[in-house]
Design a protein around this motif. Sequence first.
Motif, PDB file in Angstrom:
ATOM      1  N   UNK A   4       0.817  -1.219   0.000  1.00 10.81           N
ATOM      2  CA  UNK A   4       0.000   0.000   0.000  1.00 10.81           C
ATOM      3  C   UNK A   4       0.848   1.266   0.000  1.00 10.81           C
ATOM      4  N   UNK A   5       1.875   1.268   0.861  1.00 11.99           N
ATOM      5  CA  UNK A   5       2.698   2.477   0.982  1.00 11.99           C
ATOM      6  C   UNK A   5       3.523   2.715  -0.286  1.00 11.99           C
ATOM      7  N   UNK A   6       4.020   1.634  -0.858  1.00 16.86           N
ATOM      8  CA  UNK A   6       4.814   1.787  -2.096  1.00 16.86           C
ATOM      9  C   UNK A   6       3.993   2.423  -3.218  1.00 16.86           C
ATOM     10  N   UNK A   7       2.719   2.014  -3.295  1.00 18.56           N
ATOM     11  CA  UNK A   7       1.849   2.582  -4.349  1.00 18.56           C
ATOM     12  C   UNK A   7       1.654   4.075  -4.148  1.00 18.56           C
ATOM     13  N   UNK A   8       1.406   4.451  -2.894  1.00 21.54           N
ATOM     14  CA  UNK A   8       1.167   5.873  -2.611  1.00 21.54           C
ATOM     15  C   UNK A   8       2.442   6.665  -2.881  1.00 21.54           C
ATOM     16  N   UNK A   9       3.581   6.116  -2.457  1.00 18.81           N
ATOM     17  CA  UNK A   9       4.856   6.810  -2.687  1.00 18.81           C
ATOM     18  C   UNK A   9       5.142   6.948  -4.181  1.00 18.81           C
ATOM     19  N   UNK A  10       4.850   5.898  -4.918  1.00 18.59           N
ATOM     20  CA  UNK A  10       5.086   5.950  -6.374  1.00 18.59           C
ATOM     21  C   UNK A  10       4.248   7.059  -6.995  1.00 18.59           C
ATOM     22  N   UNK A  15       4.941   8.888 -10.596  1.00 13.68           N
ATOM     23  CA  UNK A  15       5.075   7.724 -11.469  1.00 13.68           C
ATOM     24  C   UNK A  15       3.694   7.322 -11.959  1.00 13.68           C
ATOM     25  N   UNK A  16       3.643   6.796 -13.175  1.00 12.87           N
ATOM     26  CA  UNK A  16       2.385   6.299 -13.717  1.00 12.87           C
ATOM     27  C   UNK A  16       2.245   4.843 -13.259  1.00 12.87           C
ATOM     28  N   UNK A  17       1.178   4.563 -12.519  1.00 14.03           N
ATOM     29  CA  UNK A  17       0.983   3.195 -12.038  1.00 14.03           C
ATOM     30  C   UNK A  17       0.273   2.358 -13.103  1.00 14.03           C
ATOM     31  N   UNK A  18       0.688   1.086 -13.249  1.00 11.97           N
ATOM     32  CA  UNK A  18      -0.043   0.196 -14.158  1.00 11.97           C
ATOM     33  C   UNK A  18      -1.453  -0.068 -13.617  1.00 11.97           C
ATOM     34  N   UNK A 222      -8.426  11.441 -17.379  1.00 11.99           N
ATOM     35  CA  UNK A 222      -8.011  12.724 -16.803  1.00 11.99           C
ATOM     36  C   UNK A 222      -6.537  12.990 -17.134  1.00 11.99           C
ATOM     37  N   UNK A 223      -5.731  11.948 -17.006  1.00  9.82           N
ATOM     38  CA  UNK A 223      -4.306  12.130 -17.258  1.00  9.82           C
ATOM     39  C   UNK A 223      -4.029  12.482 -18.727  1.00  9.82           C
ATOM     40  N   UNK A 224      -4.861  11.933 -19.600  1.00  8.67           N
ATOM     41  CA  UNK A 224      -4.708  12.175 -21.034  1.00  8.67           C
ATOM     42  C   UNK A 224      -5.204  13.585 -21.397  1.00  8.67           C
ATOM     43  N   UNK A 225      -6.363  13.960 -20.872  1.00  7.03           N
ATOM     44  CA  UNK A 225      -6.966  15.268 -21.208  1.00  7.03           C
ATOM     45  C   UNK A 225      -6.184  16.428 -20.599  1.00  7.03           C
ATOM     46  N   UNK A 226      -5.590  16.188 -19.420  1.00  8.74           N
ATOM     47  CA  UNK A 226      -4.920  17.264 -18.683  1.00  8.74           C
ATOM     48  C   UNK A 226      -5.841  18.475 -18.474  1.00  8.74           C
ATOM     49  N   UNK A 263      -2.619  13.650  -6.360  1.00  8.25           N
ATOM     50  CA  UNK A 263      -1.240  13.167  -6.532  1.00  8.25           C
ATOM     51  C   UNK A 263      -0.892  12.965  -7.999  1.00  8.25           C
ATOM     52  N   UNK A 264      -1.865  12.516  -8.795  1.00 11.07           N
ATOM     53  CA  UNK A 264      -1.583  12.296 -10.219  1.00 11.07           C
ATOM     54  C   UNK A 264      -1.461  13.610 -10.977  1.00 11.07           C
ATOM     55  N   UNK A 265      -2.250  14.615 -10.540  1.00 14.61           N
ATOM     56  CA  UNK A 265      -2.289  15.910 -11.243  1.00 14.61           C
ATOM     57  C   UNK A 265      -2.161  17.015 -10.186  1.00 14.61           C
ATOM     58  N   UNK A 266      -0.948  17.259  -9.697  1.00 18.85           N
ATOM     59  CA  UNK A 266      -0.795  18.151  -8.536  1.00 18.85           C
ATOM     60  C   UNK A 266      -1.321  19.571  -8.747  1.00 18.85           C
TER      61      UNK A 266
END
Length: 347
Positions: A4-10, A15-18, A222-226, A263-266
Amino acid sequence: MMDRKQRIDALANEQILPEEELIALITDATPESDEYLFEQARKAREAVYGKAVYMRGLIEFTNYCKNDCYYCGIRRSAMGAERYRLSEEQILDCCEAGYGLGFRTFVLQGGEDGYYTDERILSIVSGIKEKYPDCAVTLSIGERERDSYEAFFKAGADRYLLRHETADEAHYRTLHPPELSLTHRKQCLRDLKEIGYQVGCGFMVGSPGQKAEHLVKDLQFIHELQPHMVGIGPFVPHHDTPFAEEAQGGLELTLRLLAIIRLMEPHVLLPATTALGTIDPRGREKGILAGANVVMPNLSPQDVRKKYMLYDNKICTGDEAAECVKCLERRIASTGYELVCDRGDYR
Ligand code: 5AD
Ligand code: FES
């Protein structure tokens, strides 16, 4: 797989998560991992926007709508809805009251109502911009022709909110009648962005039939549209719709998604929505503490408030705008953040 923590840190390290890690991030949480997630989201938000929470004055100017979305309390088939329209003069009166209360953004939101032709919208937008050149005008009036979007932009509209509702085609079809399509919705959002608007997309959390896989698609879209803004809130059933008996969206899941989006789009502007405040008495405060940085109190005249019922039990429908501002100021101060009077543009 990560823990869990590694995912949040990534995520916090941009980082883009799979897909499978994103699903785990959404579904596999504990109160402790959520608290860690929210803490990272607050850091990310403070790095860009500091302690400021921006306010937008929402003017719900018509509850007529030609659409029939299955979740919405003002859909055309909702026979219980008492319909109303505000005149240009009434809208300008809302802005005047709002300006005095410190608002520097006005959001004109309404159903898709043919009465408001391009000419009428243009007149309203230029009327507001003429009187309040220091304010931003946001439109939230649904799908229109690209030419109309261009004309509104030329008249001074700065921003446009158009939630995509769900980024999964099949899921979109279960929430909407056949005449509405995700493809067209996405096209509108791309057009709006190209024209130069600050654009907001968004979705409901816990809408009927929603799976973690759909939420992953929302995040990827969302990540694609920005977009500059992302509006999310829990689905809340409305008694006069086909989804009357469906369960409402969850508080924890909504907060988790707010934090993940932060976190993905600060840089994104992220409202703690009225729907979030409706499912929990401290929902908006909790949203702010999970990374949200915008609130949108209602500036509509008091006598129409109860008529703009997108879902049951909507809060603030009996309150004066001035009361809501005071109330929100207190609520936000209680979180350690600060309500500011500012256009609150995207950074
Ligand atoms: N519950 C929560 N949100 C809703 N909306 C519409 N109906 C509901 C509901 N029942 C949201 C939609 C729309 C925005 C204006 O309100 O996402 O885009
Ligand atoms: Fe409207 Fe609290 S914000 S009453």
